[in-house]
Scaffold this motif. Structure first.
Motif: not given
Length: 208
Positions: A174-189, A203-208
Motif C-alpha cells: 500500500d501507498v500511505t498518506f497521513g497526518a498526526r499531531t505532536s501534542t501530548m498526552p493526546v495525539m490525533g492522527f 482518531g486519537f491516541s493517549f500517551h503515557f
C-alpha cells in the motif's frame, strides 16, 4: 486463494471465478507508550463490522452475494521507531510494524452459519514534514494478510457440513498518506492507504 467444498474436495477454481470484496469499519481505543528515546509501542481494542461480497463475473446474470457479519471485537498492536533528521528538525522519519486480529460470524438462517476470521501483519516506513505541531507524511506499507470464510450447513450429512474459502489481497503493498499531531498526552492522527487495498484510519491516541 484456496477453497474446499462441503465434502472436502478442492473448489478453488470455481471460487476464483468470483470477484471477492471485503469492506469493514470499526471504532476503538488506542493506548501508546513512548520510551525515553526513539521507540514506542501501542495497542488498540475496539468494535468492528465487516461485509463480504462475491460476484460471479463470468455469469451473464452476475450472481451477487453479500453477507453483513455481526459487530465483534478487534485487536491491534504494534511498535514504531522514528525521529527528526539532525540537519533539519522539521523533517522526520519512522518505521513500524503492526499485528491485527478480527473474527466475526453471521447466521444466514437457523441451519446456516458463516464465520469470518482475519489476521494481518504489516511493516511500514514513512517520511514527513512538521508544520506547526502537525506532521504530514507519505510512505509505503507491506502487508501479509490471511482471511478465511467458513460456511456451516447443519442440514447436510454429518462430516460434510462445512466448506472453507481462504481469501487474499489483490496486492501486498500500500501507498500511505497521513497526518498526526505532536501534542501530548493526546495525539490525533489520520491515515489513508491506497493501491493494494483502500483503508482510512482516524482518531486519537493517549500517551503515557
Amino acid at each position: 486463494n484456496r477453497a474446499t467444498d462441503f465434502d472436502g474436495t478442492d473448489d478453488t477454481f470455481d471460487q476464483a471465478l468470483r470477484d471477492w470484496d471485503m469492506n469493514g469499519s470499526g471504532i476503538g481505543f488506542r493506548v501508546n507508550h513512548q520510551f525515553p528515546r526513539l521507540a514506542s509501542i501501542w495497542g488498540t481494542l475496539g468494535l468492528a463490522q465487516v461485509t463480504v461480497r462475491d460476484e460471479r463475473v463470468v455469469d451473464p446474470n452476475l450472481d451477487l452475494n453479500s453477507r453483513g457479519f455481526d459487530d465483534d471485537m478487534f485487536l491491534s498492536m504494534g511498535a514504531r521507531v522514528g525521529d527528526a533528521f539532525p540537519s533539519n528538525p522539521d523533517v522526520f522519519w519512522s518505521v513500524g510494524f503492526a499485528f491485527n486480529l478480527f473474527s466475526s460470524d453471521f447466521n444466514e438462517d437457523i441451519n446456516t452459519t458463516w464465520d469470518y476470521n482475519e489476521t494481518s501483519f504489516a511493516f511500514d516506513g514513512a517520511i514527513g514534514y512538521t508544520i506547526q505541531d502537525v506532521g504530514f507524511y507519505g510512505g509505503v506499507r507491506m502487508v501479509s494478510y490471511q482471511a478465511d470464510l467458513e460456511e456451516t450447513d447443519q442440514t447436510r450429512t454429518p462430516g460434510q457440513q462445512t466448506r472453507l474459502i481462504e481469501l487474499d489481497r489483490d496486492g501486498q503493498v500500500d501507498v500511505t498518506f497521513g497526518a498526526r499531531t505532536s501534542t501530548m498526552p493526546v495525539m490525533g492522527f489520520v491515515e489513508i492507504g491506497l493501491i493494494g487495498s483502500f483503508s482510512a484510519t482516524t482518531g486519537f491516541s493517549f500517551h503515557f
